[in-house]
Motif scaffolding. Structure first.
Motif, PDB file in Angstrom:
ATOM      1  N   PHE A  69       0.835  -1.200   0.000  1.00 14.75           N
ATOM      2  CA  PHE A  69       0.000   0.000   0.000  1.00 14.75           C
ATOM      3  C   PHE A  69       0.870   1.251   0.000  1.00 14.75           C
ATOM      4  CE2 PHE A  69      -2.000   3.519   2.228  1.00 14.75           C
ATOM      5  CZ  PHE A  69      -3.201   3.645   1.550  1.00 14.75           C
ATOM      6  N   ASP A  70       1.843   1.280   0.913  1.00 15.35           N
ATOM      7  CA  ASP A  70       2.687   2.468   1.026  1.00 15.35           C
ATOM      8  C   ASP A  70       3.497   2.701  -0.253  1.00 15.35           C
ATOM      9  OD1 ASP A  70       4.118   0.143   1.639  1.00 15.35           O
ATOM     10  OD2 ASP A  70       5.365   1.106   3.154  1.00 15.35           O
ATOM     11  N   HIS A  71       4.005   1.631  -0.850  1.00 15.42           N
ATOM     12  CA  HIS A  71       4.772   1.771  -2.098  1.00 15.42           C
ATOM     13  C   HIS A  71       3.884   2.303  -3.226  1.00 15.42           C
ATOM     14  CE1 HIS A  71       8.075  -0.207  -0.149  1.00 15.42           C
ATOM     15  NE2 HIS A  71       7.356  -1.298   0.059  1.00 15.42           N
ATOM     16  N   ALA A  72       2.683   1.748  -3.311  1.00 14.96           N
ATOM     17  CA  ALA A  72       1.756   2.189  -4.359  1.00 14.96           C
ATOM     18  C   ALA A  72       1.410   3.664  -4.175  1.00 14.96           C
ATOM     19  CB  ALA A  72       0.487   1.335  -4.337  1.00 14.96           C
ATOM     20  N   LEU A  73       1.129   4.053  -2.943  1.00 18.80           N
ATOM     21  CA  LEU A  73       0.775   5.439  -2.664  1.00 18.80           C
ATOM     22  C   LEU A  73       1.919   6.386  -3.026  1.00 18.80           C
ATOM     23  CD1 LEU A  73      -1.256   7.483  -1.462  1.00 18.80           C
ATOM     24  CD2 LEU A  73      -0.099   7.119   0.732  1.00 18.80           C
ATOM     25  N   PHE A  74       3.143   6.034  -2.623  1.00 14.19           N
ATOM     26  CA  PHE A  74       4.299   6.877  -2.941  1.00 14.19           C
ATOM     27  C   PHE A  74       4.447   7.048  -4.447  1.00 14.19           C
ATOM     28  CE2 PHE A  74       5.672   6.634   1.382  1.00 14.19           C
ATOM     29  CZ  PHE A  74       6.533   7.704   1.546  1.00 14.19           C
ATOM     30  N   GLU A  75       4.343   5.947  -5.166  1.00 13.79           N
ATOM     31  CA  GLU A  75       4.518   6.002  -6.628  1.00 13.79           C
ATOM     32  C   GLU A  75       3.428   6.853  -7.283  1.00 13.79           C
ATOM     33  OE1 GLU A  75       6.674   5.752  -9.785  1.00 13.79           O
ATOM     34  OE2 GLU A  75       7.317   4.840  -7.908  1.00 13.79           O
ATOM     35  N   MET A  76       2.201   6.662  -6.846  1.00  8.25           N
ATOM     36  CA  MET A  76       1.081   7.425  -7.412  1.00  8.25           C
ATOM     37  C   MET A  76       1.251   8.924  -7.149  1.00  8.25           C
ATOM     38  SD  MET A  76      -2.100   5.048  -6.308  1.00  8.25           S
ATOM     39  CE  MET A  76      -2.331   3.393  -6.926  1.00  8.25           C
ATOM     40  N   LEU A  77       1.615   9.273  -5.916  1.00  8.25           N
ATOM     41  CA  LEU A  77       1.767  10.690  -5.582  1.00  8.25           C
ATOM     42  C   LEU A  77       2.949  11.323  -6.312  1.00  8.25           C
ATOM     43  CD1 LEU A  77       0.928  10.782  -1.765  1.00  8.25           C
ATOM     44  CD2 LEU A  77      -0.363  11.829  -3.623  1.00  8.25           C
ATOM     45  N   ARG A  78       4.028  10.575  -6.444  1.00 13.91           N
ATOM     46  CA  ARG A  78       5.182  11.108  -7.188  1.00 13.91           C
ATOM     47  C   ARG A  78       4.815  11.332  -8.653  1.00 13.91           C
ATOM     48  NH1 ARG A  78       8.597   6.855  -5.141  1.00 13.91           N
ATOM     49  NH2 ARG A  78       9.354   7.528  -3.121  1.00 13.91           N
ATOM     50  N   THR A  79       4.121  10.366  -9.226  1.00 13.68           N
ATOM     51  CA  THR A  79       3.772  10.424 -10.643  1.00 13.68           C
ATOM     52  C   THR A  79       2.772  11.537 -10.952  1.00 13.68           C
ATOM     53  OG1 THR A  79       4.170   8.055 -10.878  1.00 13.68           O
ATOM     54  CG2 THR A  79       2.816   9.084 -12.571  1.00 13.68           C
ATOM     55  N   HIS A  80       1.731  11.648 -10.130  1.00 13.97           N
ATOM     56  CA  HIS A  80       0.613  12.542 -10.466  1.00 13.97           C
ATOM     57  C   HIS A  80       0.616  13.874  -9.730  1.00 13.97           C
ATOM     58  CE1 HIS A  80      -1.050   9.354 -12.852  1.00 13.97           C
ATOM     59  NE2 HIS A  80      -0.926   8.534 -11.831  1.00 13.97           N
ATOM     60  N   ALA A  81       1.368  13.974  -8.621  1.00 14.64           N
ATOM     61  CA  ALA A  81       1.322  15.210  -7.842  1.00 14.64           C
ATOM     62  C   ALA A  81       2.715  15.753  -7.509  1.00 14.64           C
ATOM     63  CB  ALA A  81       0.542  14.974  -6.546  1.00 14.64           C
ATOM     64  N   ASN A  82       3.740  14.969  -7.822  1.00  9.68           N
ATOM     65  CA  ASN A  82       5.116  15.350  -7.522  1.00  9.68           C
ATOM     66  C   ASN A  82       5.302  15.695  -6.041  1.00  9.68           C
ATOM     67  OD1 ASN A  82       7.786  15.588  -8.320  1.00  9.68           O
ATOM     68  ND2 ASN A  82       7.611  17.795  -8.645  1.00  9.68           N
ATOM     69  N   VAL A  83       4.653  14.906  -5.171  1.00 12.20           N
ATOM     70  CA  VAL A  83       4.772  15.066  -3.724  1.00 12.20           C
ATOM     71  C   VAL A  83       4.923  13.684  -3.090  1.00 12.20           C
ATOM     72  CG1 VAL A  83       3.431  17.206  -3.591  1.00 12.20           C
ATOM     73  CG2 VAL A  83       2.274  15.007  -3.352  1.00 12.20           C
ATOM     74  N   GLU A  84       5.264  13.677  -1.820  1.00  9.88           N
ATOM     75  CA  GLU A  84       5.304  12.440  -1.042  1.00  9.88           C
ATOM     76  C   GLU A  84       4.417  12.611   0.180  1.00  9.88           C
ATOM     77  OE1 GLU A  84       9.273  11.304   0.005  1.00  9.88           O
ATOM     78  OE2 GLU A  84       9.809  10.847  -2.071  1.00  9.88           O
ATOM     79  N   PRO A  85       3.858  11.516   0.679  1.00 12.62           N
ATOM     80  CA  PRO A  85       3.066  11.632   1.902  1.00 12.62           C
ATOM     81  C   PRO A  85       3.976  11.960   3.086  1.00 12.62           C
ATOM     82  CG  PRO A  85       3.229   9.337   1.217  1.00 12.62           C
ATOM     83  CD  PRO A  85       3.890  10.157   0.166  1.00 12.62           C
ATOM     84  N   GLU A  86       3.364  12.523   4.126  1.00 14.08           N
ATOM     85  CA  GLU A  86       4.086  12.785   5.376  1.00 14.08           C
ATOM     86  C   GLU A  86       4.123  11.495   6.178  1.00 14.08           C
ATOM     87  OE1 GLU A  86       2.811  15.853   8.201  1.00 14.08           O
ATOM     88  OE2 GLU A  86       1.993  16.886   6.447  1.00 14.08           O
ATOM     89  N   TRP A  87       5.190  11.295   6.929  1.00 19.87           N
ATOM     90  CA  TRP A  87       5.298  10.143   7.829  1.00 19.87           C
ATOM     91  C   TRP A  87       4.918  10.570   9.238  1.00 19.87           C
ATOM     92  CZ3 TRP A  87       6.097   5.293   6.268  1.00 19.87           C
ATOM     93  CH2 TRP A  87       6.690   5.077   5.027  1.00 19.87           C
TER      94      TRP A  87
END
Length: 158
Positions: A69-87
């Motif tokens: 889940f976390d890997h998918a979320l990181f990849e999606m956010l990088r690809t579509h929003a050029n951001v990373e989630p906060e930890w």
């Protein structure tokens, strides 16, 4: 355990998520489980199909069951929003995991909603994910519009 065939949505969420405009409880659960935080704006930057995919991840209380889940979320956010989630560090013993008492927030929300408070046995009988949802909907001091429909859907409204 793999992805479910369809996004995991409760009946009360179908209208309130407004076709994934808002973050469904299954995604919130996995965000909390992995210690990740995203804004609503970041969520809405993801394509609809990505949001639906994130809502298909399992909602088990064991982070080892589905570690992607976390890997998918990181990849999606990088690809579509050029951001990373906060930890953040997930709570070690959240109230929803406990089966020996009903969390104070749930008691307060039930009072605000004029609903009977679930008994300890009724609370303990709820699956962990449903306890999480009720606790999540009860975290703020004001009434939550999804609390009553969730309580009714889960059979916890008396």
């Amino acid at each position: 355990m793999g992805l479910s065939e369809a996004p995991l949505l409760f009946d009360f969420e179908v209208a309130s998520s407004e076709n994934f405009t808002f973050i469904p409880m299954s995604v919130r659960f996995n965000l909390d489980r992995f210690g990740l935080r995203i804004s609503l704006e970041q969520w809405q930057l993801l394509p609809l199909e990505d949001r639906k995919l994130l809502a298909r991840f399992p909602v088990e209380d064991d982070a080892e069951i589905e570690p992607n889940f976390d890997h998918a979320l990181f990849e999606m956010l990088r690809t579509h929003a050029n951001v990373e989630p906060e930890w953040f560090t997930p709570e070690e013993d959240p109230a929803w995991r406990r089966t020996d008492s009903v969390p104070e927030g749930v008691v307060r929300q039930a009072g605000l909603a004029s609903l009977p408070v679930p008994g300890v046995a009724q609370w303990a009988d709820l699956p962990p994910f449903k306890r999480y949802v009720l606790a999540k909907l009860s975290r703020k001091p004001e009434a939550n519009h999804d609390f009553i429909p969730a309580m009714k859907e889960f059979g916890a409204a008396g």
